[in-house]
Design a protein around this motif. Sequence first.
Motif, PDB file in Angstrom:
ATOM      1  N   MET A  58       0.446  -1.332   0.050  1.00 20.30           N
ATOM      2  CA  MET A  58      -0.005   0.398   0.126  1.00 20.30           C
ATOM      3  C   MET A  58       1.013   1.552   0.122  1.00 20.30           C
ATOM      4  SD  MET A  58      -1.464   0.066   3.630  1.00 20.30           S
ATOM      5  CE  MET A  58      -0.189   0.802   5.192  1.00 20.30           C
ATOM      6  N   LEU A  59       0.066   2.375  -0.791  1.00 19.57           N
ATOM      7  CA  LEU A  59       0.933   3.016  -0.357  1.00 19.57           C
ATOM      8  C   LEU A  59       1.347   3.957   0.575  1.00 19.57           C
ATOM      9  CD1 LEU A  59       2.434   5.713  -2.064  1.00 19.57           C
ATOM     10  CD2 LEU A  59       0.689   6.414  -2.893  1.00 19.57           C
ATOM     11  N   GLY A  60      -0.066   3.528   1.828  1.00 16.17           N
ATOM     12  CA  GLY A  60      -0.153   4.587   2.424  1.00 16.17           C
ATOM     13  C   GLY A  60       0.349   5.905   2.919  1.00 16.17           C
ATOM     14  N   SER A  61       1.168   6.611   4.200  1.00 19.95           N
ATOM     15  CA  SER A  61       1.103   7.123   3.837  1.00 19.95           C
ATOM     16  C   SER A  61       2.910   7.647   2.758  1.00 19.95           C
ATOM     17  CB  SER A  61       2.915   7.560   5.375  1.00 19.95           C
ATOM     18  OG  SER A  61       3.219   6.533   5.301  1.00 19.95           O
ATOM     19  N   ALA A  62       3.482   7.367   2.382  1.00 20.74           N
ATOM     20  CA  ALA A  62       4.050   7.652   1.233  1.00 20.74           C
ATOM     21  C   ALA A  62       5.404   8.001   2.117  1.00 20.74           C
ATOM     22  CB  ALA A  62       3.472   8.606  -0.126  1.00 20.74           C
ATOM     23  N   GLY A  63       5.669   6.518   3.045  1.00 22.51           N
ATOM     24  CA  GLY A  63       7.318   6.854   3.736  1.00 22.51           C
ATOM     25  C   GLY A  63       8.067   5.286   2.528  1.00 22.51           C
ATOM     26  N   VAL A  64       8.642   5.719   2.378  1.00 25.48           N
ATOM     27  CA  VAL A  64       9.373   5.076   1.380  1.00 25.48           C
ATOM     28  C   VAL A  64      11.195   4.501   2.723  1.00 25.48           C
ATOM     29  CG1 VAL A  64      10.943   4.140  -0.813  1.00 25.48           C
ATOM     30  CG2 VAL A  64       9.186   5.104  -1.002  1.00 25.48           C
ATOM     31  N   VAL A  65      10.927   3.199   2.430  1.00 26.69           N
ATOM     32  CA  VAL A  65      12.136   2.760   3.404  1.00 26.69           C
ATOM     33  C   VAL A  65      12.745   1.645   2.702  1.00 26.69           C
ATOM     34  CG1 VAL A  65      13.162   1.969   5.546  1.00 26.69           C
ATOM     35  CG2 VAL A  65      11.090   3.348   5.999  1.00 26.69           C
ATOM     36  N   VAL A  66      14.344   1.903   1.990  1.00 29.64           N
ATOM     37  CA  VAL A  66      14.969   1.340   1.489  1.00 29.64           C
ATOM     38  C   VAL A  66      16.099   0.548   3.032  1.00 29.64           C
ATOM     39  CG1 VAL A  66      17.014   0.925  -0.039  1.00 29.64           C
ATOM     40  CG2 VAL A  66      14.749   2.941  -0.495  1.00 29.64           C
ATOM     41  N   ILE A  67      15.294  -0.343   2.199  1.00 30.36           N
ATOM     42  CA  ILE A  67      16.704  -1.874   3.425  1.00 30.36           C
ATOM     43  C   ILE A  67      17.723  -1.956   2.702  1.00 30.36           C
ATOM     44  CG2 ILE A  67      16.749  -4.001   4.452  1.00 30.36           C
ATOM     45  CD1 ILE A  67      13.530  -3.621   5.621  1.00 30.36           C
ATOM     46  N   PRO A  68      18.595  -2.226   2.609  1.00 26.26           N
ATOM     47  CA  PRO A  68      19.823  -2.586   2.456  1.00 26.26           C
ATOM     48  C   PRO A  68      20.639  -3.714   2.388  1.00 26.26           C
ATOM     49  CG  PRO A  68      20.793  -0.636   4.051  1.00 26.26           C
ATOM     50  CD  PRO A  68      19.605  -1.326   3.940  1.00 26.26           C
ATOM     51  N   ASP A  69      22.176  -4.881   1.462  1.00 23.60           N
ATOM     52  CA  ASP A  69      21.728  -6.130   1.655  1.00 23.60           C
ATOM     53  C   ASP A  69      23.024  -6.217   3.051  1.00 23.60           C
ATOM     54  OD1 ASP A  69      23.926  -3.946   1.906  1.00 23.60           O
ATOM     55  OD2 ASP A  69      25.076  -5.926  -0.379  1.00 23.60           O
ATOM     56  N   GLY A  70      22.845  -6.832   4.214  1.00 31.43           N
ATOM     57  CA  GLY A  70      23.121  -6.791   5.607  1.00 31.43           C
ATOM     58  C   GLY A  70      22.513  -6.858   6.526  1.00 31.43           C
ATOM     59  N   THR A  71      20.921  -6.429   6.016  1.00 35.85           N
ATOM     60  CA  THR A  71      20.069  -5.841   6.827  1.00 35.85           C
ATOM     61  C   THR A  71      19.671  -7.643   7.728  1.00 35.85           C
ATOM     62  OG1 THR A  71      19.147  -3.982   6.153  1.00 35.85           O
ATOM     63  CG2 THR A  71      18.431  -4.798   7.829  1.00 35.85           C
ATOM     64  N   SER A  72      19.556  -7.484   8.407  1.00 35.02           N
ATOM     65  CA  SER A  72      18.743  -9.319   9.437  1.00 35.02           C
ATOM     66  C   SER A  72      17.166  -9.035   9.296  1.00 35.02           C
ATOM     67  CB  SER A  72      19.071  -9.275  10.766  1.00 35.02           C
ATOM     68  OG  SER A  72      18.510 -10.269  11.294  1.00 35.02           O
ATOM     69  N   MET A  73      17.371 -10.067   8.187  1.00 34.29           N
ATOM     70  CA  MET A  73      15.555  -9.382   8.469  1.00 34.29           C
ATOM     71  C   MET A  73      14.567 -10.221  10.376  1.00 34.29           C
ATOM     72  SD  MET A  73      15.305  -7.801   5.689  1.00 34.29           S
ATOM     73  CE  MET A  73      13.717  -8.225   5.058  1.00 34.29           C
ATOM     74  N   LEU A  74      15.450 -11.319  10.594  1.00 35.93           N
ATOM     75  CA  LEU A  74      15.041 -11.632  11.504  1.00 35.93           C
ATOM     76  C   LEU A  74      14.607 -10.180  12.324  1.00 35.93           C
ATOM     77  CD1 LEU A  74      13.993 -13.178  13.403  1.00 35.93           C
ATOM     78  CD2 LEU A  74      15.564 -14.412  14.376  1.00 35.93           C
TER      79      LEU A  74
END
Lengths: 415, 160
Positions: free
Chosen positions: A311-327
């Motif tokens: 969803m577009l929601g509040s249009a706050g885009v957060v870019v998660i980089p490689d190396g980030t633990s999804m846990l």
Amino acid sequence: MVESEVRLLPDDDRSWRLEAYLRRNGYQAARRALTTMSPEAVVAEVCKAQLRGRGGAGFPAGTKWSFVPKDAAGPKYLCVNADEGEPGTFKDRLVLLRAPHALLEGMLIAAYGAGLRTAYVYVRAEYAGLAARLDEAIAEARAAGFLGGRVFGTGFGLEVVVHLGAGAYICGEETALLESLEGRRGQPRLKPPFPATVGLFGAPTVINNVETLAAVPQILARGADWFLGRGLPGDGGTRLFGVSGAVRRPGVYELPVGTPLRTLIEVHAGGAPDGRRVKAVIPGGLSAPVLLPDEIDFPLDVASLARAGSMLGSAGVVVIPDGTSMLDVLRLTARFYAHESCGKCTPCRIGTSWILKTVDRLRRDGGGPADLDHILRLADGIRGRTLCPFGEGAALPIRALILKFRGELEQAAAR
Amino acid sequence: MSYAPSPAALARIEKTMALYPEKLAAILPVLRVVQAEAGFISRDAEAWVAARLAVEPVRVREVLSFYTLFRRAPGGRATLQICRNISCALAGAEDILRFISEKLGIEPGETTPDGAITLVTAECLGHCDHAPCLQVDGVDHGPVTRETVAAIIEELKAHG
């Protein structure tokens, strides 16, 4: 001024005062609306412009105004939702910082259109400094005759009160906001009745987001067709897209509705910094289900993001980089919703805290892949069983994280 | 010990109460004024607010216990709010939080023994393009590093 260069936000933090706003033709749209148009014509123009709510739900603003009963006796209220708290969202902050008079002018037009004489601006506690600036802007507008009684010499007037919250994400939900404003815990109300008929203090009430109202003067100044032409059919205008996380130039970008998500990230925000790659993208604040790097070729508009399963929601885009633990991302997401659940609906109150406990078990010894299925069941147990959209907002991003990163989460749990 | 606001605080309370058609609606701003002056909301202050707003004391307690801004016990002279939601977490917020926690010798939610600083965590402060960020008594800082955070703490200890 070139039409394509019309901007809601000035480029700097110093051009917020009335004098600067008037140099940008400020309050001309409100003057035109109040002195030459009927309230019905104002609402019709905003309906035609297809201005969708910028707070998260995306409901057309003009339609919302049209629901206010015209012949109701007694007071009617405008509530401005400045309780920006969706993680990854910081656009209303910039409107309050740089263009408070655009908000006030939009409020004036909305209030005239829907027949409202008193407005409360509900500002989150953490934005107290911005609330002080808004108070200054209100004082300027009052002194100039743009607020208060008999605006522009007409019989119409609007009083504006700034109301500070006290730290509760749920108060961004419109009926929780009303409860909070009335002096109680911010716990959502059963709908119907909808606020347009029974809202603040039991009176007809319009609740709009800051950015939504700040966009209204553009519509009255240049016409619905111009506004609609800047965006997409059914979703007009430009929007303030926030980009944070792993990009070279985090910030708020004012772009046409329908700008591709990939263009926003890679061109406007400069893409991932050197040596980093994009692992995942949250397109509309933490409540928006996460997208994979090959899922970002979508135009940024309410309908397209829904088709993309997010969803577009509040249009706050957060870019998660490689190396980030999804846990870690899952833990943080679970913690947030468990902490912010208002406690009114059992499936949400219990479900979010059980999800958090299960994620914590995953992170410690004794957790395993079956816990992921357990979390999915808990998330599904919340969906559709709550009074307000918080339940969906908690369940959907958690579900998406598990479905899209299951392999990584299982490996992390096994360690 | 009974509670009474200063004449200045009382004037602010009366001014804010005039902005709403119902007394209870003023509860958040009234509690804010009380806390700004007294540092926290004591039981006596709760009773005073309830009487002033003409509601049962439980109405005040249910609000106090719902909103995170209010304190029912004394805190530090300064409050450090560390954002730890998604954008700040991606920028190293947990490391910043651990660093501050070790430097102050307290956990989030606690106050330094000298009464200078209360440390709390926050969910998204809405300053995501300046991650990792924090707020000191309402003033935003970010992006912060271990070095800038250390300087902020020194400043608070010296002038708090």
